[in-house]
Write an enzyme that holds these catalytic residues in place. Sequence first.
Site, PDB file in Angstrom:
ATOM      1  N   GLU A 188      -0.654  31.788 -16.175  1.00 32.86           N
ATOM      2  CA  GLU A 188       0.697  32.215 -17.179  1.00 32.86           C
ATOM      3  C   GLU A 188       0.462  31.378 -18.516  1.00 32.86           C
ATOM      4  O   GLU A 188      -0.477  30.437 -18.635  1.00 32.86           O
ATOM      5  CB  GLU A 188       1.894  31.726 -16.558  1.00 32.86           C
ATOM      6  CG  GLU A 188       2.323  32.508 -15.385  1.00 32.86           C
ATOM      7  CD  GLU A 188       3.775  32.334 -14.807  1.00 32.86           C
ATOM      8  OE1 GLU A 188       4.457  31.321 -15.525  1.00 32.86           O
ATOM      9  OE2 GLU A 188       3.857  32.886 -14.106  1.00 32.86           O
ATOM     10  N   PRO A 189       1.208  31.547 -19.397  1.00 32.86           N
ATOM     11  CA  PRO A 189       0.551  30.646 -20.842  1.00 32.86           C
ATOM     12  C   PRO A 189       0.491  29.311 -20.439  1.00 32.86           C
ATOM     13  O   PRO A 189      -0.078  28.558 -20.976  1.00 32.86           O
ATOM     14  CB  PRO A 189       1.707  31.218 -21.547  1.00 32.86           C
ATOM     15  CG  PRO A 189       2.071  32.511 -21.287  1.00 32.86           C
ATOM     16  CD  PRO A 189       2.199  32.551 -19.798  1.00 32.86           C
ATOM     17  N   GLY A 198      -2.249  27.537 -16.255  1.00 33.21           N
ATOM     18  CA  GLY A 198      -3.521  27.902 -16.051  1.00 33.21           C
ATOM     19  C   GLY A 198      -4.299  27.220 -14.747  1.00 33.21           C
ATOM     20  O   GLY A 198      -4.172  27.670 -13.638  1.00 33.21           O
ATOM     21  N   GLU A 227     -11.105  31.632 -12.753  1.00 36.75           N
ATOM     22  CA  GLU A 227     -10.944  31.330 -11.187  1.00 36.75           C
ATOM     23  C   GLU A 227     -11.158  29.769 -11.103  1.00 36.75           C
ATOM     24  O   GLU A 227     -11.620  29.346 -10.090  1.00 36.75           O
ATOM     25  CB  GLU A 227     -11.871  31.872 -10.451  1.00 36.75           C
ATOM     26  CG  GLU A 227     -11.367  33.535 -10.235  1.00 36.75           C
ATOM     27  CD  GLU A 227     -12.091  34.457  -9.391  1.00 36.75           C
ATOM     28  OE1 GLU A 227     -12.436  34.093  -8.431  1.00 36.75           O
ATOM     29  OE2 GLU A 227     -12.269  35.619  -9.817  1.00 36.75           O
TER      30      GLU A 227
HETATM   31  N1  COS Z   1      -6.179  27.397   1.189  1.00 43.62           N
HETATM   32  C1  COS Z   1      -4.885  27.239   1.876  1.00 43.62           C
HETATM   33  N2  COS Z   1      -3.762  26.233   1.339  1.00 43.62           N
HETATM   34  C2  COS Z   1      -4.312  25.559   0.412  1.00 43.62           C
HETATM   35  C3  COS Z   1      -5.626  25.528  -0.400  1.00 43.62           C
HETATM   36  C4  COS Z   1      -6.392  26.504   0.269  1.00 43.62           C
HETATM   37  N3  COS Z   1      -7.720  26.532  -0.363  1.00 43.62           N
HETATM   38  N4  COS Z   1      -5.612  24.723  -1.471  1.00 43.62           N
HETATM   39  C5  COS Z   1      -4.332  24.034  -1.356  1.00 43.62           C
HETATM   40  N5  COS Z   1      -3.429  24.700  -0.296  1.00 43.62           N
HETATM   41  C6  COS Z   1      -2.146  24.104  -0.079  1.00 43.62           C
HETATM   42  C7  COS Z   1      -2.063  22.678   0.313  1.00 43.62           C
HETATM   43  O1  COS Z   1      -2.440  22.485   1.802  1.00 43.62           O
HETATM   44  C8  COS Z   1      -0.744  22.324   0.080  1.00 43.62           C
HETATM   45  O2  COS Z   1       0.060  22.701   0.991  1.00 43.62           O
HETATM   46  P1  COS Z   1       1.453  21.911   1.812  1.00 43.62           P
HETATM   47  O3  COS Z   1       2.308  21.455   0.700  1.00 43.62           O
HETATM   48  O4  COS Z   1       1.640  22.527   3.059  1.00 43.62           O
HETATM   49  O5  COS Z   1       0.681  20.481   2.119  1.00 43.62           O
HETATM   50  C9  COS Z   1      -0.416  23.122  -1.098  1.00 43.62           C
HETATM   51  O6  COS Z   1      -1.261  24.371  -1.120  1.00 43.62           O
HETATM   52  C10 COS Z   1      -0.598  22.466  -2.464  1.00 43.62           C
HETATM   53  O7  COS Z   1      -1.769  22.120  -2.567  1.00 43.62           O
HETATM   54  P2  COS Z   1      -2.090  20.859  -3.584  1.00 43.62           P
HETATM   55  O8  COS Z   1      -1.311  19.833  -3.491  1.00 43.62           O
HETATM   56  O9  COS Z   1      -3.529  20.649  -3.469  1.00 43.62           O
HETATM   57  O10 COS Z   1      -1.974  21.769  -4.855  1.00 43.62           O
HETATM   58  P3  COS Z   1      -2.200  21.329  -6.434  1.00 43.62           P
HETATM   59  O11 COS Z   1      -0.796  21.816  -7.218  1.00 43.62           O
HETATM   60  O12 COS Z   1      -2.403  19.888  -6.578  1.00 43.62           O
HETATM   61  O13 COS Z   1      -3.238  22.429  -7.027  1.00 43.62           O
HETATM   62  C11 COS Z   1      -5.481  22.921  -7.738  1.00 43.62           C
HETATM   63  C12 COS Z   1      -4.298  22.019  -6.751  1.00 43.62           C
HETATM   64  C13 COS Z   1      -5.654  22.330  -9.202  1.00 43.62           C
HETATM   65  C14 COS Z   1      -6.828  22.875  -7.042  1.00 43.62           C
HETATM   66  C15 COS Z   1      -4.858  24.435  -7.858  1.00 43.62           C
HETATM   67  O14 COS Z   1      -3.797  24.379  -8.634  1.00 43.62           O
HETATM   68  C16 COS Z   1      -5.762  25.373  -8.450  1.00 43.62           C
HETATM   69  O15 COS Z   1      -6.976  25.710  -7.900  1.00 43.62           O
HETATM   70  N6  COS Z   1      -5.801  25.493  -9.728  1.00 43.62           N
HETATM   71  C17 COS Z   1      -6.836  26.564 -10.366  1.00 43.62           C
HETATM   72  C18 COS Z   1      -6.215  27.705 -10.360  1.00 43.62           C
HETATM   73  C19 COS Z   1      -6.853  29.014 -10.824  1.00 43.62           C
HETATM   74  O16 COS Z   1      -8.065  29.195 -10.398  1.00 43.62           O
HETATM   75  N7  COS Z   1      -6.535  29.934 -11.861  1.00 43.62           N
HETATM   76  C20 COS Z   1      -7.348  30.908 -12.216  1.00 43.62           C
HETATM   77  C21 COS Z   1      -6.592  32.081 -11.398  1.00 43.62           C
HETATM   78  S1  COS Z   1      -7.592  33.342 -11.572  1.00 43.62           S
HETATM   79  S2  COS Z   1      -8.234  33.908 -13.054  1.00 43.62           S
END
Ligand code: COS
Length: 393
Positions: free
Chosen positions: A134-135, A138, A369
Site C-alpha cells: 500500500e502507499p 511496502g 518482494e
Molecule cells: N512464515 C510464517 N510466519 C511468519 C513468517 C514466515 N516467513 N515471517 C513472520 N511470520 C510470523 C511471525 O512468526 C509472527 O507471528 P507471531 O505474531 O504469531 O509470533 C508474525 O508473522 C509477525 O512477524 P514479525 O514480527 O517478524 O513481522 P514484522 O512486522 O516485524 O515484519 C518483515 C517483518 C519486515 C520481514 C516483513 O514485514 C516483510 O517481509 N516485509 C517485506 C514485505 C514485502 O516483501 N513486500 C513486498 C510485497 S510483494 S511485491
Amino acid sequence: MAAADRFEWPWLDEAHRKLASGVESWAAKALVDGEEPDDIDAAVRRLVEDLGRNGWLRYCVPASHGGVFPAVDCRSLCIIRETFAYRDALADFAFALEGLGSCSIALRGSAEQKDAYLPRIVNGTAVAAFALSEPDAGSDAAALTTTARRDGDDYVLDGVKTWTSNGGAADFYVLFARVGEQPGSKGITAFIIDRDTPGLETEARIHVMAPHPLATMRLRGCRIPASARIGAEGDGFKVAMETLDLFRPSVAAAALGFARRAHDEAVMRARSRRMFGQTLADFQLTQAAIGDMAALVDASALLVYRAAWLRDTAQRRVTKEAAIAKMFATEAAQKVIDRAVQIHGGLGVVRGNVVERLYRDIRALRIYEGATEVQQLIVGRHELADDGQAAGR
Ligand code: COS
C-alpha cells in the site's frame, strides 16, 4: 559457462534435470529477443496462455489440481524462472505472477477455492495478482490499512493497494486487508477478489523502466462473500510471508538468469571486439572483470538452489536462506550486468541492446518482494536472535 553443469549439483534430482533441458529447448525456440510490445497487458495474457498450453504453469500448482509435484516445488520454479529470465523478462514475469498470485490459495485455500482457481492457472486462462503493498505499507507490510468489515455472510473492503503487478490486467487478486481491531500483523486476513467485483477500480497505471502491468488499485465498498477469505481471520500475514518464502528464491533465480545472460553477452563481446591490435579478451582487465562476473554468477546459483532445496525438503521455515539468496543474487546480478554494459562500451547503453535491456530489467528485483534492506533485516534478526529456533532457524 557450461549452462548444464549446475544442474548436476546434488540438490537437484533427475526430474529437475529433465525439466531444465525441456524448458531450455522450449524457451530457445519460443522466446526470441524482440521489440517491447505496445500493449503490455495483451502481451502478458498471450504469454500466460502460451505457458499454460505448453504445460509450464503446472509447476505453479500442486498435483491435486493439475500440477506436477505433490506440493509446489521451489527448485522447479527457480529452474523455470532462471531459464525464462535469460531470454525474456516478460515471460519470466508472466510465469512468476501466475505462481505468486495463486500460491496463497495453493498453500492455505479451501477445497472450493482450489477447485475454482487453480485449474485456470494451470491452463493459462486466468491472470493472477498478489496485492499486499500500500502507499504507506511496502517494506513494513504489517502496517497495511485496507479494511475488510464483516457484514452478514459478506466482507466489505475499502482501501488502496499499490505496486500491484498485473493490477488492472488480472482476473483475480489475492489481497490482504485488516479485519477487526487487532494491531500489526495479527489483524491481517487474505482474500480472493475477482476482477469484476463492483467497487474494485484501477486508480492509476504505473509506468516503470522495464515495462510490465503495474497499477494502483482502489477498493470502494467491495462486497465479497465470506467464502472468499483464505484461511482464518488474522492468518493473512503468515499466508503472505509463507508465500514470499516460496517466491523469494525464485526472484533470486530470475536475477541469476539475467546475470548469466549478461555474462555470456560480455564473453561474446570480449572475444570479438578488436582494439589496440588485439581482442578485448586479451586484456587482463577484461579477464579480471569476467572472472569476477563468473564468481558472482556461480555464488548466486549456489545460494538460489540451496534455498530452493531447503524449501522443498526441510521441515522448517527457510526465511533466512530465502532472504540471503534474494539479497545476494539480485545485488550480484546488478554488478554483473553493469560490468557487461561497460564491456560493451557505447553499444551497452543503446536502447534495445541485450545488456541495456538487462540493465533496466534487473533494477526492480532489488526492490520488490522485499527490498535488499528488508532481506538484510531478516537475516540480521535471525543471526542476532538468542534462540535460533524462535527465529525459525
Ligand atoms: N512464515 C510464517 N510466519 C511468519 C513468517 C514466515 N516467513 N515471517 C513472520 N511470520 C510470523 C511471525 O512468526 C509472527 O507471528 P507471531 O505474531 O504469531 O509470533 C508474525 O508473522 C509477525 O512477524 P514479525 O514480527 O517478524 O513481522 P514484522 O512486522 O516485524 O515484519 C518483515 C517483518 C519486515 C520481514 C516483513 O514485514 C516483510 O517481509 N516485509 C517485506 C514485505 C514485502 O516483501 N513486500 C513486498 C510485497 S510483494 S511485491
